[in-house]
Each structure stands twice: as C-alpha cells, then as structure tokens.
Write an enzyme that holds these catalytic residues in place. Structure first.
Site, short mmCIF file in Angstrom:
data_model
loop_
_atom_site.label_atom_id
_atom_site.label_comp_id
_atom_site.label_asym_id
_atom_site.label_seq_id
_atom_site.Cartn_x
_atom_site.Cartn_y
_atom_site.Cartn_z
N GLU A 9 0.83 -1.21 0.00
CA GLU A 9 0.00 0.00 0.00
C GLU A 9 0.86 1.26 0.00
O GLU A 9 0.47 2.30 -0.51
CB GLU A 9 -0.91 -0.01 1.24
CG GLU A 9 -2.37 0.26 0.92
CD GLU A 9 -3.30 0.06 2.11
OE1 GLU A 9 -4.14 -0.83 2.01
OE2 GLU A 9 -3.19 0.77 3.12
N HIS A 27 7.95 -26.83 0.47
CA HIS A 27 7.30 -27.95 -0.22
C HIS A 27 6.16 -27.44 -1.10
O HIS A 27 5.24 -28.18 -1.43
CB HIS A 27 6.80 -28.96 0.81
CG HIS A 27 7.92 -29.52 1.63
ND1 HIS A 27 8.60 -30.68 1.29
CD2 HIS A 27 8.54 -29.03 2.74
CE1 HIS A 27 9.56 -30.90 2.17
NE2 HIS A 27 9.55 -29.90 3.06
N LYS A 58 -13.35 1.67 -1.71
CA LYS A 58 -14.29 1.98 -0.62
C LYS A 58 -15.48 2.76 -1.18
O LYS A 58 -16.62 2.48 -0.87
CB LYS A 58 -13.59 2.85 0.45
CG LYS A 58 -12.70 2.10 1.42
CD LYS A 58 -12.27 3.05 2.57
CE LYS A 58 -11.30 2.39 3.53
NZ LYS A 58 -10.93 3.22 4.67
O1 PA5 Z 1 -3.55 1.54 5.94
C1 PA5 Z 1 -4.63 2.06 5.81
O2 PA5 Z 1 -4.80 3.29 5.96
C2 PA5 Z 1 -5.87 1.26 5.49
O3 PA5 Z 1 -5.59 -0.09 5.33
C3 PA5 Z 1 -6.88 1.39 6.62
O4 PA5 Z 1 -6.29 0.97 7.82
C4 PA5 Z 1 -8.14 0.58 6.36
O5 PA5 Z 1 -8.68 0.91 5.11
C5 PA5 Z 1 -9.17 0.81 7.46
O6 PA5 Z 1 -9.48 2.17 7.56
P1 PA5 Z 1 -10.16 2.77 8.86
O7 PA5 Z 1 -9.19 2.64 9.98
O8 PA5 Z 1 -10.47 4.20 8.54
O9 PA5 Z 1 -11.40 1.95 9.11
#
Ligand code: PA5
Length: 475
Positions: free
Chosen positions: A302, A331, A445
C-alpha cells in the site's frame, strides 16, 4: 521484561545481505559499485525521513510512537487489567491497518493455540480479530462467543469503513437486544475529533475511546493504541515492544547506508526493483512470525504501489509482496523461487533461539533415512532447513537476504516492526512518491458505498452498473 544493556545487545536483530552481493551470487548479484552509486540516493532518503519525523501533516507521526505514549500506555495497562477481569472474549472489529497489526502481534507473542488453552493458562480473555465481512465468519464467531461477556474493540480511524461499521451495527444491535448498555462492552480506537465513531460515542453518552492520531496512518499504527490495547489485553509486554522500536530507531540513526540496516534493506530492494525484481517474498522460519508477512504485505504494497511521483510524474512503482512460511512453503513455492523467473527478492526471517527446542527421539534405527534425525532437535532441523534454502537459492543465483532475530519476544518484534516501517519510508523517499496515502484503496471503498446506495454516490452507481458483467463473455 528486564532489559539490561547486555540483554539489549544480545537481542539486537541484524540484517545479513551476503546473498544479495555479486561476491556470492556472481553476475546475478549486486556489486559493491552499484551500492556505492546509490549512497547519495540513500542519504537523501534518510534526510527526507529524518527531517519530517513526527510531522502529522505528512503522516509521519508514527516515528514518535516509541517515545510519546507514556500516559496512553499507563491508561491502556489499567484498561487491559479491567478487561481481563471482566470478559471471556476480546474481539477486534477492524480491517487493513486496523487489524493486521493486532493479529500479527497476538500470533507472534502468544501461545500458538492460545484460545484453546484453559482460562488458567491464558493471560487474558479469548482473542479474535474479525477483519472480513464474510457472513459465515460473522455468524460462526457469534456461535463461539457470548456477546454479553465479550469486549469489542472497534478500530477505525475514519469510522466510515463499510466492513467495520457493518460489524459494529450487528454487534451493537445484539448488545441492545440482550439488554446490555453498549458502552459497557465496547471500546473505540479512532480519530480524535473527526469520524463517525466520535459521533456515535457522543450519542451513547461517551464510549471509552483511544485516539489514533492524525499523523499515524492505518498501516503504520501497530505501535499506537490500535495495536497496544489488544496486545496488552493478551498479556503482551507493550513497554518492551516500544523499547524494541526505539532501539531499532537508534540503530538506524546513520545516513550511511553501510551503517543503517533499514536503509541498506531499502537500497537493495530499490536496486532490485529497478532491475525488474518486482516480487518480494517474505519467508519467516517461525510459525509465530507467520502473520508478520500479512502485516508487512500491506505496509509494503500500500505504501509503495503508486502511479505518480511527488512532483506529478507518472511512475507505476511497487513490488508485489508474497507471503511464504518456512519450512511449509519449501514444499510448495520454493521450486518456483529456485528455478522460475529472476523476478524476486526473498527475505528470510530467521530465529536464533526458539522458545522451545523439542528434541527428536532416537528410533527407526534400521532405516537410515529416518534414524539420522534422532538425537537432534526440531530447532536444529528448522534452522538447518532455513540455511539450506538460502544456500540453494544463492547457488541458483537468486537474490535473498536474512533478518536474524535472536529470539521472538516483545523487544525483537518491536525492532522488526520499526525496521520495516523505516525501510518502507526510505524506499518511498527513493521513489519520490507519497508513501503514506492509499488512493487505490479509497477508490474501492467509494465504489462499495455507491453499490450499497450511500447518498451522494448516485453517479458512480450508474457507472458501476454499466460496468457489470457482459453476458457475451460469460460461458
Ligand atoms: O492503511 C490504511 O490506511 C488502510 O488499510 C486502513 O487501515 C483501512 O482501510 C481501514 O481504515 P479505517 O481505519 O479508517 O477503518
């Protein structure tokens, strides 16, 4: 955990990049000359990260988490004590950065069959992290917990993530129907001022809440209350975790790539990526460290998977993280790593001393294929297999390096997490991208909002409907 200077030295994790170098890999390896040519880039990346430490507006607040939480830690420890006394189960409702850290730390530092242990042998209530909206999983969780005797930690920075909020709606409805005051069984971890959980808390008359500060993004939040509360509830020494992170921070102070392990790892990965090594395998030789791969996969993917540089140039960078487990995946996937395309860097997580050795008794003396194992320990076996796999990859000219953890405990895990966070921040700076945003996640989202009829997303909904499956292409 008692941490004398001597003990800290013993527990220092190290980076061994021997098998990345041309000295050991021949023409497929990275030369000293190439590393030296990247010294300046590494120095600049280090300077960028260093000069922006703690800046909330740049999402760099995570760098200070090892140092600025003494009050929060004290509060968490008190709350965790109450939770341990009052509940049979503790359930994290969250996803992505709000769930991967708690799962990883629980698996790394608690008994591998923690929930199956009798209560007297567990340090806290049964522990679950629900990071999906699979309807079967939700229903079957409810088959094994008593909601009235369960504490739910709703973790969401935005309070607007469909998955987490759907789970919250289900749980709060069940609590209401059971005649339980929601405030008694729920703890929020969320943004300080913004976000729906703040509003919900207000409506409920004030829910116990922990703050996920503005400058700490989800995937960099494990050392904040996101990870610290669940860990403390399970009896994990969160102070030692933070001390480990601070220790690694110190080990990475230098801007000289040869003296800073996270900077060296970032530089080697950067060089490899420039050479088309766009797959990064993380292969812990430890079941306890298995979910470090899941946590790291999000952090690395990410953060680095971006299509534009900070100065607006198109780029499409990143490396696809692959999760593997030693020895299990020897394996399964190692055949591909050894003989398939030259498109990977394998990172091993090796353990110096496992908390159990588990001797292998003598037996089957007439069958040499089996008898040779007797008298060794499972620790020796797993370590030998780890070494053997690194050797085989090296002989086949495959880039690999090892992060050595003397033991798996709070102090070494804290070091490892901070190492990976710094490595990621350095690599992002080398690519000159925004390491801390996630527009690709936001797009998904929003599309979900549109499909489920959230007001304000009508236009996107009609576009999505047009993009749905074409019968011409269904066979
Ligand atoms: O790293 C990130 O920002 C995302 O993976 C969020 O943690 C994830 O989308 C969840 O978002 P939120 O904490 O607003 O529910």
């Amino acid at each position: 955990m008692k941490l004398t200077d001597e003990r800290r030295k013993e527990l220092r994790i190290t980076l061994d990049y021997t098998n990345m170098t041309d000295k050991y890999l021949g023409g497929k390896g990275i030369s000293e000359k190439t590393i030296s040519a990247h010294k300046k880039l590494a120095k600049n990346a280090h300077a960028y990260v260093n000069s922006n430490r703690g800046k909330d507006e740049l999402f760099m607040g995570w760098t200070e988490l090892p140092y600025n939480q003494s009050e929060i830690v004290a509060d968490i420890l008190t709350t965790a004590k109450v939770i341990r006394r009052s509940f049979d189960a503790f359930v994290v409702l969250g996803i992505g950065g709000s769930a991967l850290g708690p799962s990883m730390a629980f698996n790394a530092l608690c008994h591998l069959h923690y929930n199956d242990l009798p209560k007297s042998k567990r340090k806290g209530p049964k522990f679950y992290v629900e990071d999906n909206v699979d309807p079967v999983r939700m229903k079957e969780l409810l088959d094994v917990i008593d909601v009235e005797r369960t504490c739910f930690n709703v973790i969401s920075k935005s309070g607007a993530t469909s998955e987490t909020m759907a789970q919250y709606l289900i749980i709060s409805d069940l609590l209401k129907k059971a005649g339980v005051n929601i405030r008694e069984n729920v703890i929020f971890t969320t943004d300080a001022k913004r976000g729906n959980l703040v509003k919900i808390s207000r409506e409920l008359g004030g829910v116990k809440s922990y703050v996920l500060s503005d400058g700490v993004g989800g995937r960099f939040s494990e050392l904040s209350p996101v990870g610290l509360l669940p860990a403390a509830v399970c009896g994990i020494d969160i102070k030692a975790l933070l001390k480990g992170a601070a220790f690694m921070d110190k080990l990475c102070k230098s801007s000289d790539v040869y003296k800073n392990p996270a900077l060296m790892a970032a530089t080697l990965q950067y060089i490899a990526m420039q050479d088309g090594k766009n797959i990064g395998v993380l292969m812990p030789y430890s079941d306890n460290l298995r979910y470090v791969s899941d946590w790291y996969a999000q952090l690395w993917a990410e953060s680095l998977g971006k299509n534009v540089t900070l100065d607006g140039k198109p780029c499409h960078v990143g490396q696809t993280p692959v999760k593997a487990l030693g020895v299990t995946d020897q394996h399964s996937q190692v055949q591909l790593y050894t003989e398939g395309p030259f498109d990977k860097v394998v990172t091993f997580l090796s353990v110096g001393s496992y908390k159990e050795k588990t001797p292998i008794p003598h037996g089957c003396e007439n069958i040499p294929d089996v008898a040779f194992l007797g008298g060794h320990t499972m620790e020796e076996l797993i370590q030998a297999e780890n070494k053997a796999t690194a050797y085989a990859l090296t002989k086949a000219g495959r880039l690999n390096y090892t992060i050595n953890l003397p033991e798996v405990n709070e102090f070494t895990l804290g070091q490892l997490l901070f190492f990976f966070e710094l490595q990621t921040a350095y690599a992002g700076a080398m690519f000159n991208i925004d390491t801390f945003n996630q527009p690709g996640v936001e797009a998904g989202k929003k599309a979900t909002f549109a499909l489920l009829g959230k007001p304000g997303y009508e236009l996107q909904r009609s576009d999505l409907e047009k993009a749905s499956s074409d019968p011409d292409y269904i066979i």
